[in-house]
Every structure is written in structure tokens, then in C-alpha cells.
Design a protein around this motif. Structure first.
Motif, short mmCIF file in Angstrom:
data_model
loop_
_atom_site.label_atom_id
_atom_site.label_comp_id
_atom_site.label_asym_id
_atom_site.label_seq_id
_atom_site.Cartn_x
_atom_site.Cartn_y
_atom_site.Cartn_z
N THR A 172 -0.08 15.45 7.53
CA THR A 172 0.52 14.24 8.03
C THR A 172 -0.90 13.36 8.42
OG1 THR A 172 2.39 14.79 8.83
CG2 THR A 172 1.99 12.65 9.44
N TRP A 173 -0.69 12.13 7.77
CA TRP A 173 -1.78 10.95 8.14
C TRP A 173 -1.37 10.77 9.50
CZ3 TRP A 173 -5.69 10.89 5.04
CH2 TRP A 173 -5.68 10.93 3.68
N LEU A 189 -12.16 7.21 8.55
CA LEU A 189 -11.64 8.40 8.44
C LEU A 189 -12.16 9.27 9.45
CD1 LEU A 189 -9.74 10.40 6.70
CD2 LEU A 189 -12.03 10.84 5.31
N THR A 202 -9.31 16.26 1.78
CA THR A 202 -8.90 14.80 2.19
C THR A 202 -9.80 13.93 1.55
OG1 THR A 202 -8.11 15.47 4.32
CG2 THR A 202 -8.64 13.44 4.13
N TYR A 213 -12.80 4.42 1.86
CA TYR A 213 -12.85 4.97 3.20
C TYR A 213 -14.51 4.98 3.75
CZ TYR A 213 -14.61 9.37 1.12
OH TYR A 213 -15.07 10.34 0.59
N VAL A 235 -8.33 7.19 11.21
CA VAL A 235 -7.25 8.02 10.86
C VAL A 235 -7.62 9.38 10.45
CG1 VAL A 235 -5.62 7.98 8.99
CG2 VAL A 235 -5.98 5.99 9.97
N CYS A 237 -6.18 13.45 8.52
CA CYS A 237 -5.15 14.23 8.01
C CYS A 237 -5.18 15.54 8.72
CB CYS A 237 -5.40 14.49 6.46
SG CYS A 237 -4.56 15.60 5.74
N HIS A 254 2.44 3.07 4.61
CA HIS A 254 0.74 2.99 4.88
C HIS A 254 -0.01 2.88 3.58
CE1 HIS A 254 1.10 7.34 4.08
NE2 HIS A 254 1.82 7.66 5.18
N LEU A 256 -1.18 5.25 1.91
CA LEU A 256 -1.96 6.38 1.42
C LEU A 256 -1.24 7.50 0.71
CD1 LEU A 256 -3.42 6.61 5.12
CD2 LEU A 256 -4.49 5.69 3.01
N LEU A 259 1.06 13.77 1.04
CA LEU A 259 0.27 15.25 1.27
C LEU A 259 1.12 16.44 1.20
CD1 LEU A 259 -1.28 13.77 4.71
CD2 LEU A 259 -2.44 14.24 2.51
#
Length: 289
Positions: A172-173, A189, A202, A213, A235, A237, A254, A256, A259
Motif C-alpha cells: 500500500t502507498w 519518497l 519501489t 520522485y 510517502v 510503499c 493518488h 500512483l 501494487l
């Protein structure tokens, strides 16, 4: 008084671990039809569906996940009672290595309860990255290793052959509670060191999707990463069980990438493994589920 049948519970646990009724059948020395009948009777006793069935196999429902946790503890207590009455009390020193991604909020309490329940087992616990665990286990540094691999979604790194999958979670982000990304700004990140497989995954994913990023913070462990997230530094992962106070999954949309999931697994038993280590691994499966 309504109770569960212990053999049905044993079969159910094997089905959830194997991922299908067919694969579980040889584990419990039953035919596929007999396994199906046991699961049917267990669901009837539970009064609700415990498995979701598909062409790919079966997965536990929310109720099934709860029952699987209870079942593993019941089976462990039954096995331990049997061994105790036969004079086979579990005792010895166990060298255990666990990835720091595994249930970070719960792990300390789980190890504490394990020590209280089995005072004659001397635990030597190392919290490490999965790569270090797998390398150390291969060299004989640990008796039992609990590692994490990214699965599906085009990710490389399936669990080693014969590895016993303990738990699966979605990645999950995450960010500070209420955080929203600012469109057009590079993603800030937060990561663990670049030796971490999740860090590598990631970064590779963001580069493939051409998402700008900047690495804003490198933490030494998951606890530090959680603190940085809660402080609003950026943020990360992470796996679902890493959610903690002040940290939340990013609200959609969001922007992104989606995942995959991760699998936590015990590394396969070594040839000639002692009875103590084999029994301790069984115990850990039930305690950590």
C-alpha cells in the motif's frame, strides 16, 4: 453445546495454506472429495462461508481468516498437550530470524507471549532484512527464518521452493493521516536502505512508470519509516500490517501505480533438521498466524 471438530479445523488450516482443496488433500491423507466434505461441514457448523472459491483455487473470507487464526492456536495447544503427556516438553535454544516488515506492531507482543508460554525455549531473535535472513539461513546462522517476498504484479522473487507461506498482505502507498499528493510535484519518497528488496522494487516501479520522485528520507528500519510517515515527511510503499497510529493508506485517486502483494514465509526445513527445531517451527506457525 456447539463446538468445532478438531480434524475439520486441521483440514481447513491445510487448505488455507495450500490454496486449494486438491493441493491440501495429500497433506491430510484424504481424497479431494473427503476434504471438500469436511470443509462443507465446517462451514455449516460456522454458519457462514469460510472460503471464496475460484478457478485459481480458494482464499479465506474475512470469517475464514479469523477462524484460521483460532484453529492454529487450538491445534498447537492440542499437539503440545499430547507431547506434554508423553513427556516431550519443548525445550532448547532456538535461533530465529524475522523480517522487520512482519506485523511490526504485533511482533514484540507475540515473542513475549511465546516466551511466557514456553519458558524452557531460549529464543535468540534477530530482526533483519529478508535478504540477510535468507543468506544467513543458507549458511546455518539461524534455525528458523521468516522472510518476505514480493509476489504477482510482474514482481520477481517468488517464495523459495517448499517454503511454508504464513501470511499474505497487499502492498500500500502510505503517508501521514489525511495526506494528499500535490499534482506536478515530485513524490517525496521514504525508504529503507537500498539493500532492501522493497526499496529496490519501489524505485524500479516509479522509474518504469516515469513518475518523478526524490528520496526524502532513508530509515534504518520499519519503525523509523513509520515515524517519518507519521511526521508527514513523505510517502512510502509498505505492507498493510505496517499501518500504525498517524499513518494511513493514501486516499484514491493518488495517481500512483497499483501494487502487488507480499508473502511472508518460513524458509524450508534443512535436511537432517532436529526434532526440536521442527516442532518449534510448527509452534511458530500457529503463534504467528
Amino acid at each position: 453445546m456447539q463446538t468445532f471438530d478438531i480434524e475439520q479445523l486441521r483440514t481447513f488450516v491445510e487448505v488455507t495454506e495450500a490454496g486449494s482443496l486438491t493441493a491440501a488433500a495429500p497433506r491430510v491423507f484424504l481424497s479431494q472429495s473427503a476434504v471438500s466434505e469436511q470443509i462443507r461441514k465446517l462451514e455449516e457448523r460456522a454458519g457462514q462461508a469460510l472460503l471464496t472459491r475460484s478457478k485459481a483455487g480458494v482464499t479465506p473470507t474475512a470469517a475464514g481468516l479469523r477462524l484460521a487464526g483460532h484453529a492454529r492456536r487450538i491445534l498447537a495447544m492440542s499437539d503440545e498437550a499430547f507431547r506434554d503427556l508423553r513427556g516431550e516438553t519443548l525445550q532448547g535454544e532456538l535461533r530465529l530470524a524475522v523480517t522487520d516488515y512482519f506485523r511490526p506492531r504485533d511482533l514484540t507482543g507475540m515473542l513475549s507471549r511465546l516466551g511466557e508460554s514456553y519458558p524452557q525455549v531460549r529464543l535468540r531473535v534477530n530482526i533483519l532484512k529478508s535478504g540477510a535472513i535468507e543468506a544467513g539461513y543458507a549458511q546455518g546462522d539461524f534455525d528458523v527464518g521468516l522472510s518476505m517476498r514480493i509476489t504477482g504484479g510482474g514482481a520477481s522473487g517468488n517464495a523459495p521452493e517448499r517454503a511454508q507461506v504464513l501470511r499474505r498482505e497487499s502492498l500500500t502507498w502510505m503517508g501521514a493521516a489525511g495526506m494528499r499528493l500535490v499534482r506536478g510535484e515530485p513524490l517525496r519518497l521514504l525508504v529503507l536502505p537500498d539493500t532492501c528488496s522493497l526499496h529496490q522494487y519501489t524505485v524500479k516501479l516509479l522509474n518504469q512508470r516515469r513518475i518523478p520522485y526524490a528520496v526524502a528520507h532513508v530509515a534504518s528500519g520499519v519503525a523509523g519509516l513509520q515515524s517519518a510517515l507519521a511526521a508527514g515527511l513523505g510517502v512510502a510503499c509498505l505492507n498493510e500490517s505496517a499501518l500504525t497510529d498517524g499513518v494511513a493508506a493514501l486516499a484514491a485517486p493518488h495517481g500512483l501505480p497499483a501494487l502487488p502483494r507480499v508473502a511472508f514465509h518460513f524458509l524450508p526445513a534443512r535436511r537432517g533438521e532436529s526434532d526440536f527445531v521442527a516442532r518449534a517451527r510448527e509452534l511458530l506457525v500457529t503463534q504467528f498466524a
